[in-house]
Design an enzyme around this catalytic site. Sequence first.
Site, mmCIF file in Angstrom:
data_model
loop_
_atom_site.group_PDB
_atom_site.id
_atom_site.type_symbol
_atom_site.label_atom_id
_atom_site.label_comp_id
_atom_site.label_asym_id
_atom_site.label_seq_id
_atom_site.Cartn_x
_atom_site.Cartn_y
_atom_site.Cartn_z
ATOM 1 N N GLY A 151 -90.615 -69.447 11.129
ATOM 2 C CA GLY A 151 -89.410 -69.365 10.304
ATOM 3 C C GLY A 151 -89.206 -70.656 9.545
ATOM 4 O O GLY A 151 -88.091 -71.122 9.322
ATOM 5 N N LEU B 106 -89.302 -71.718 6.596
ATOM 6 C CA LEU B 106 -88.584 -71.891 5.334
ATOM 7 C C LEU B 106 -87.105 -71.513 5.446
ATOM 8 O O LEU B 106 -86.413 -71.365 4.456
ATOM 9 C CB LEU B 106 -89.276 -71.113 4.212
ATOM 10 C CG LEU B 106 -90.725 -71.551 3.934
ATOM 11 C CD1 LEU B 106 -91.276 -70.875 2.696
ATOM 12 C CD2 LEU B 106 -90.845 -73.068 3.789
ATOM 13 N N GLY B 107 -86.614 -71.393 6.676
ATOM 14 C CA GLY B 107 -85.188 -71.144 6.873
ATOM 15 C C GLY B 107 -84.383 -72.438 6.851
ATOM 16 O O GLY B 107 -84.875 -73.481 6.393
ATOM 17 N N LEU C 201 -83.470 -74.609 9.056
ATOM 18 C CA LEU C 201 -83.834 -75.788 9.855
ATOM 19 C C LEU C 201 -85.284 -76.232 9.696
ATOM 20 O O LEU C 201 -85.624 -77.372 10.007
ATOM 21 C CB LEU C 201 -83.572 -75.501 11.348
ATOM 22 C CG LEU C 201 -82.141 -75.061 11.718
ATOM 23 C CD1 LEU C 201 -82.059 -74.753 13.215
ATOM 24 C CD2 LEU C 201 -81.133 -76.149 11.365
ATOM 25 N N ASP D 256 -94.429 -69.320 7.871
ATOM 26 C CA ASP D 256 -93.440 -68.303 7.499
ATOM 27 C C ASP D 256 -94.216 -67.177 6.843
ATOM 28 O O ASP D 256 -95.446 -67.252 6.721
ATOM 29 C CB ASP D 256 -92.387 -68.902 6.534
ATOM 30 C CG ASP D 256 -91.028 -68.233 6.706
ATOM 31 O OD1 ASP D 256 -90.991 -66.982 6.711
ATOM 32 O OD2 ASP D 256 -90.010 -68.931 6.832
ATOM 33 N N TYR E 118 -77.294 -60.145 16.787
ATOM 34 C CA TYR E 118 -77.785 -61.527 16.819
ATOM 35 C C TYR E 118 -77.503 -62.145 18.192
ATOM 36 O O TYR E 118 -78.387 -62.717 18.838
ATOM 37 C CB TYR E 118 -77.079 -62.305 15.710
ATOM 38 C CG TYR E 118 -77.365 -63.785 15.639
ATOM 39 C CD1 TYR E 118 -78.638 -64.256 15.366
ATOM 40 C CD2 TYR E 118 -76.343 -64.708 15.807
ATOM 41 C CE1 TYR E 118 -78.885 -65.617 15.267
ATOM 42 C CE2 TYR E 118 -76.580 -66.067 15.711
ATOM 43 C CZ TYR E 118 -77.851 -66.518 15.439
ATOM 44 O OH TYR E 118 -78.086 -67.864 15.340
ATOM 45 N N LYS F 32 -80.076 -63.201 21.259
ATOM 46 C CA LYS F 32 -80.159 -64.579 21.763
ATOM 47 C C LYS F 32 -79.975 -64.626 23.280
ATOM 48 O O LYS F 32 -80.648 -65.402 23.969
ATOM 49 C CB LYS F 32 -79.145 -65.480 21.055
ATOM 50 C CG LYS F 32 -79.507 -65.764 19.598
ATOM 51 C CD LYS F 32 -80.850 -66.482 19.447
ATOM 52 C CE LYS F 32 -81.135 -66.886 18.018
ATOM 53 N NZ LYS F 32 -82.454 -67.521 17.858
HETATM 54 C C1 VAH Z 1 -74.441 -67.903 12.313
HETATM 55 N N1 VAH Z 1 -75.021 -70.230 12.026
HETATM 56 O O1 VAH Z 1 -73.360 -68.159 11.816
HETATM 57 C C2 VAH Z 1 -75.281 -69.058 12.792
HETATM 58 C C3 VAH Z 1 -75.020 -69.321 14.186
HETATM 59 C C4 VAH Z 1 -73.438 -70.782 15.245
HETATM 60 C C5 VAH Z 1 -73.676 -69.506 14.704
HETATM 61 O O2 VAH Z 1 -76.010 -69.352 15.065
HETATM 62 O O3 VAH Z 1 -74.856 -66.787 12.458
#
Ligand code: VAH
Length: 314
Positions: free
Chosen positions: A6, A8-9, A11, A32, A139, A143
């Site tokens: 990843g 080119l995201g 970070l 990427d 998301y 995680k």
């Molecule tokens: C988001 N920046 O807003 C991300 C994140 C802290 C939240 O991981 O989805």
Amino acid sequence: KILITGGLGQLGTACAQLLRSKYGQENVILSDIIKPSQQIVDEGPYVFADILDFKGLQKVVVTHRIDWIIHFSALLSAIGEQNVSLAVRVNIEGMHNMIELAKQYKLRVFVPSTIGAFGPDSPRNPTPNLTIQRPRTIYGVSKVHAELMGEYYHHKFGTDFRCLRFPGVISADPPGGGTTDYAIAIFFDALRKGSHECYLRPDTLLPMMHINDCLRSLIEYMTVPEEKLKRRVYNVTAMSFTPEQLADKIAKYVPELRVSYKPDSRQLIADSWPQVFDDSEARADWGWKHEYDLDKLVELMIKEVTKHYAKNGC
Ligand code: VAH
């Protein structure tokens, strides 16, 4: 040798720059599925790597004799809600490939987690390292899944899995589908238009950190000797602020700044997340210490976004 997925995201490129200055340009490989700019290619090795293609990943690890993987590929919170099946593939199946790769080739693997891994049942102020996690976004679910898979592989196979839960990360790159991204967009709007429409309520308190602190925490954490780590997943943060507090600070540099508030579906996401993040375990176990508070962060962002406009135009 270090592989960054990843790449080119938000970070990836800054992380590669930092690691290259520490370990040598050739020893950090950015990857990427996106065609890179000439500048990216000039900065150091860049390869195509699709995190859903296990064989392709094996090839990269073997050919380049990779020791560490920094796995940034993911769809963020807001964009994930718009494309759940893609988020499942990228965030969950991609993570399966990564952890399996780390096990097979005995790699140290870093996977970022987030305040988004908590949900409405979690204590919000403060949110400790170990507590209830029942996120309501794909998301967040992906995680928590990554945290658990990594801990399990560590426990079962001894895989050197390392994970930090980051707050909203503020950088001078235009935002990419997160819920905390208003805190980046507001700088770009303030300096270009003198106004910003915020999709969160003015009193939405969220944990945040500058990208310099974020990447420094990552690099410091990657080099902590195994025996010092009491767990594999740590909260890290620098501060918490609301859109209103941020706007007040920016107004010191842009006095004409006007901010209006029009909460959308991202408000619901933000309302289920921590307000104040307790990172005392990272501070105690391996000496985490942030450098940027709100004043320093705003000062630096104003400088960087001004530079961005000078270089790229609008
Ligand atoms: C988001 N920046 O807003 C991300 C994140 C802290 C939240 O991981 O989805």
